[in-house]
Design an enzyme around this catalytic site. Sequence first.
Site, PDB file in Angstrom:
ATOM      1  N   ARG A 145     132.998  82.453  21.570  1.00  0.00           N
ATOM      2  CA  ARG A 145     131.842  81.773  22.167  1.00  0.00           C
ATOM      3  C   ARG A 145     131.940  81.679  23.686  1.00  0.00           C
ATOM      4  O   ARG A 145     130.964  81.438  24.362  1.00  0.00           O
ATOM      5  CB  ARG A 145     131.714  80.353  21.615  1.00  0.00           C
ATOM      6  CG  ARG A 145     131.511  80.299  20.112  1.00  0.00           C
ATOM      7  CD  ARG A 145     131.693  78.893  19.602  1.00  0.00           C
ATOM      8  NE  ARG A 145     133.082  78.482  19.854  1.00  0.00           N
ATOM      9  CZ  ARG A 145     133.497  77.218  19.790  1.00  0.00           C
ATOM     10  NH1 ARG A 145     132.651  76.247  19.524  1.00  0.00           N
ATOM     11  NH2 ARG A 145     134.760  76.931  20.001  1.00  0.00           N
ATOM     12  N   GLU A 182     139.538  71.535  30.449  1.00  0.00           N
ATOM     13  CA  GLU A 182     139.421  70.221  31.070  1.00  0.00           C
ATOM     14  C   GLU A 182     139.654  70.436  32.556  1.00  0.00           C
ATOM     15  O   GLU A 182     140.741  70.845  32.963  1.00  0.00           O
ATOM     16  CB  GLU A 182     140.486  69.282  30.479  1.00  0.00           C
ATOM     17  CG  GLU A 182     140.410  67.869  30.990  1.00  0.00           C
ATOM     18  CD  GLU A 182     141.410  66.968  30.298  1.00  0.00           C
ATOM     19  OE1 GLU A 182     141.035  66.259  29.351  1.00  0.00           O
ATOM     20  OE2 GLU A 182     142.593  67.006  30.697  1.00  0.00           O
ATOM     21  N   GLN A 191     133.766  60.618  45.611  1.00  0.00           N
ATOM     22  CA  GLN A 191     132.615  61.417  46.040  1.00  0.00           C
ATOM     23  C   GLN A 191     132.842  62.868  45.647  1.00  0.00           C
ATOM     24  O   GLN A 191     133.935  63.398  45.825  1.00  0.00           O
ATOM     25  CB  GLN A 191     132.459  61.301  47.558  1.00  0.00           C
ATOM     26  CG  GLN A 191     131.302  62.063  48.142  1.00  0.00           C
ATOM     27  CD  GLN A 191     131.157  61.800  49.639  1.00  0.00           C
ATOM     28  OE1 GLN A 191     131.359  60.692  50.109  1.00  0.00           O
ATOM     29  NE2 GLN A 191     130.811  62.828  50.383  1.00  0.00           N
ATOM     30  N   ASP A 192     131.802  63.513  45.124  1.00  0.00           N
ATOM     31  CA  ASP A 192     131.826  64.942  44.828  1.00  0.00           C
ATOM     32  C   ASP A 192     130.887  65.645  45.793  1.00  0.00           C
ATOM     33  O   ASP A 192     129.787  65.151  46.065  1.00  0.00           O
ATOM     34  CB  ASP A 192     131.347  65.233  43.404  1.00  0.00           C
ATOM     35  CG  ASP A 192     132.359  64.860  42.333  1.00  0.00           C
ATOM     36  OD1 ASP A 192     133.500  64.529  42.674  1.00  0.00           O
ATOM     37  OD2 ASP A 192     131.982  64.894  41.145  1.00  0.00           O
ATOM     38  N   ASN A 193     131.318  66.808  46.296  1.00  0.00           N
ATOM     39  CA  ASN A 193     130.505  67.615  47.206  1.00  0.00           C
ATOM     40  C   ASN A 193     130.447  69.044  46.691  1.00  0.00           C
ATOM     41  O   ASN A 193     131.386  69.509  46.044  1.00  0.00           O
ATOM     42  CB  ASN A 193     131.111  67.630  48.617  1.00  0.00           C
ATOM     43  CG  ASN A 193     131.171  66.246  49.222  1.00  0.00           C
ATOM     44  OD1 ASN A 193     130.243  65.454  49.111  1.00  0.00           O
ATOM     45  ND2 ASN A 193     132.275  65.938  49.875  1.00  0.00           N
ATOM     46  N   ARG A 223     134.059  77.941  56.672  1.00  0.00           N
ATOM     47  CA  ARG A 223     133.804  76.520  56.899  1.00  0.00           C
ATOM     48  C   ARG A 223     135.143  75.847  57.150  1.00  0.00           C
ATOM     49  O   ARG A 223     136.006  75.840  56.301  1.00  0.00           O
ATOM     50  CB  ARG A 223     133.113  75.893  55.690  1.00  0.00           C
ATOM     51  CG  ARG A 223     131.726  76.471  55.411  1.00  0.00           C
ATOM     52  CD  ARG A 223     131.084  75.780  54.204  1.00  0.00           C
ATOM     53  NE  ARG A 223     129.834  76.372  53.832  1.00  0.00           N
ATOM     54  CZ  ARG A 223     128.639  75.926  54.220  1.00  0.00           C
ATOM     55  NH1 ARG A 223     128.555  74.883  55.018  1.00  0.00           N
ATOM     56  NH2 ARG A 223     127.545  76.537  53.806  1.00  0.00           N
ATOM     57  N   HIS A 263     138.485  71.321  58.860  1.00  0.00           N
ATOM     58  CA  HIS A 263     137.986  69.962  59.022  1.00  0.00           C
ATOM     59  C   HIS A 263     138.953  68.935  58.426  1.00  0.00           C
ATOM     60  O   HIS A 263     139.705  69.239  57.512  1.00  0.00           O
ATOM     61  CB  HIS A 263     136.637  69.808  58.310  1.00  0.00           C
ATOM     62  CG  HIS A 263     135.614  70.792  58.754  1.00  0.00           C
ATOM     63  ND1 HIS A 263     134.731  71.378  57.890  1.00  0.00           N
ATOM     64  CD2 HIS A 263     135.325  71.301  59.977  1.00  0.00           C
ATOM     65  CE1 HIS A 263     133.933  72.198  58.543  1.00  0.00           C
ATOM     66  NE2 HIS A 263     134.277  72.181  59.814  1.00  0.00           N
ATOM     67  N   LYS A 282     141.407  65.884  48.970  1.00  0.00           N
ATOM     68  CA  LYS A 282     140.382  66.700  48.319  1.00  0.00           C
ATOM     69  C   LYS A 282     140.984  67.481  47.160  1.00  0.00           C
ATOM     70  O   LYS A 282     142.101  67.983  47.256  1.00  0.00           O
ATOM     71  CB  LYS A 282     139.771  67.684  49.320  1.00  0.00           C
ATOM     72  CG  LYS A 282     139.030  67.024  50.461  1.00  0.00           C
ATOM     73  CD  LYS A 282     138.543  68.041  51.472  1.00  0.00           C
ATOM     74  CE  LYS A 282     137.834  67.337  52.617  1.00  0.00           C
ATOM     75  NZ  LYS A 282     137.455  68.277  53.673  1.00  0.00           N
ATOM     76  N   TYR A 330     134.099  70.185  45.476  1.00  0.00           N
ATOM     77  CA  TYR A 330     135.299  69.387  45.726  1.00  0.00           C
ATOM     78  C   TYR A 330     135.068  67.899  45.584  1.00  0.00           C
ATOM     79  O   TYR A 330     133.985  67.387  45.823  1.00  0.00           O
ATOM     80  CB  TYR A 330     135.911  69.715  47.084  1.00  0.00           C
ATOM     81  CG  TYR A 330     135.041  69.508  48.299  1.00  0.00           C
ATOM     82  CD1 TYR A 330     135.252  68.428  49.156  1.00  0.00           C
ATOM     83  CD2 TYR A 330     134.039  70.417  48.619  1.00  0.00           C
ATOM     84  CE1 TYR A 330     134.471  68.262  50.289  1.00  0.00           C
ATOM     85  CE2 TYR A 330     133.268  70.259  49.749  1.00  0.00           C
ATOM     86  CZ  TYR A 330     133.479  69.170  50.585  1.00  0.00           C
ATOM     87  OH  TYR A 330     132.711  68.995  51.713  1.00  0.00           O
ATOM     88  N   GLU A 380     135.420  62.272  61.956  1.00  0.00           N
ATOM     89  CA  GLU A 380     135.672  63.681  61.661  1.00  0.00           C
ATOM     90  C   GLU A 380     136.461  64.337  62.787  1.00  0.00           C
ATOM     91  O   GLU A 380     136.326  63.992  63.956  1.00  0.00           O
ATOM     92  CB  GLU A 380     134.378  64.436  61.376  1.00  0.00           C
ATOM     93  CG  GLU A 380     133.460  64.630  62.534  1.00  0.00           C
ATOM     94  CD  GLU A 380     132.184  65.385  62.159  1.00  0.00           C
ATOM     95  OE1 GLU A 380     131.501  65.847  63.080  1.00  0.00           O
ATOM     96  OE2 GLU A 380     131.866  65.521  60.972  1.00  0.00           O
ATOM     97  N   LYS A 392     129.333  74.432  65.640  1.00  0.00           N
ATOM     98  CA  LYS A 392     130.319  73.338  65.701  1.00  0.00           C
ATOM     99  C   LYS A 392     131.743  73.862  65.485  1.00  0.00           C
ATOM    100  O   LYS A 392     132.661  73.492  66.211  1.00  0.00           O
ATOM    101  CB  LYS A 392     129.968  72.280  64.646  1.00  0.00           C
ATOM    102  CG  LYS A 392     130.959  71.158  64.517  1.00  0.00           C
ATOM    103  CD  LYS A 392     130.483  70.191  63.438  1.00  0.00           C
ATOM    104  CE  LYS A 392     131.600  69.885  62.501  1.00  0.00           C
ATOM    105  NZ  LYS A 392     131.252  68.980  61.427  1.00  0.00           N
ATOM    106  N   ASP A 393     131.908  74.743  64.503  1.00  0.00           N
ATOM    107  CA  ASP A 393     133.253  75.249  64.196  1.00  0.00           C
ATOM    108  C   ASP A 393     133.749  76.282  65.202  1.00  0.00           C
ATOM    109  O   ASP A 393     134.953  76.493  65.322  1.00  0.00           O
ATOM    110  CB  ASP A 393     133.304  75.813  62.772  1.00  0.00           C
ATOM    111  CG  ASP A 393     133.301  74.717  61.718  1.00  0.00           C
ATOM    112  OD1 ASP A 393     133.523  73.539  62.071  1.00  0.00           O
ATOM    113  OD2 ASP A 393     133.059  75.022  60.537  1.00  0.00           O
TER     114      ASP A 393
END
Length: 183
Positions: free
Chosen positions: A23, A28, A47-49, A59, A62, A72, A132, A143, A169-170
């Site tokens: 299937r 998990e 928090q989940d992003n 990216r 940070h 994270k 994450y 930040e 920014k980066d």
Amino acid sequence: MNFIPTKLEGCFIIEPKIILDERGYFMESFNEITFQKGVNQQVHFVQDNQSYSSKGVLRGLHYQTGEHAQAKLVRVLEGEVLDVAVDIRPNSKTYGQHEAVLLSAKNQLQFFVPRGFAHGFLVLSETATFFYKCDNFYNKESEGGIIYNDKTINIDWQFPLNELIISEKDKVQPTLGNAKKAW
């Protein structure tokens, strides 16, 4: 789940147990008790992003400072990325060193990046959906960032640097030596 320590103390590659049959598969992806035992830390995610990016998007790097620092737990839901953690803990024996892990929807690996690390990733597939968990809420004033091509860190992004897609920014982040102190 198998918790594989990296050269950076506190960082772990997490290999899930995948149950395959005709299937499809079941796994998990997170269990707080198993996770805390595996990383030997009390971490409570709040928090989940999720982000979606195309090939060549970088990216990072940070981090959040002080009381707003974040741990994270990262994974890829679709595609493939090179995920990088840089130790920015000033008293660490691996300060300024990094760990790079290939995360993909195919290998289902996860990467735990504790507080005190800068983090970034580069999309290697045509597109990628990156997910994450964070153990602290984002705070704009806290930040910090480090330029992706800092010569003292020397990350091999495994991609032509002239083809990277990087936010404005980066592109102007400071070097590790000039970055906002994490603590």
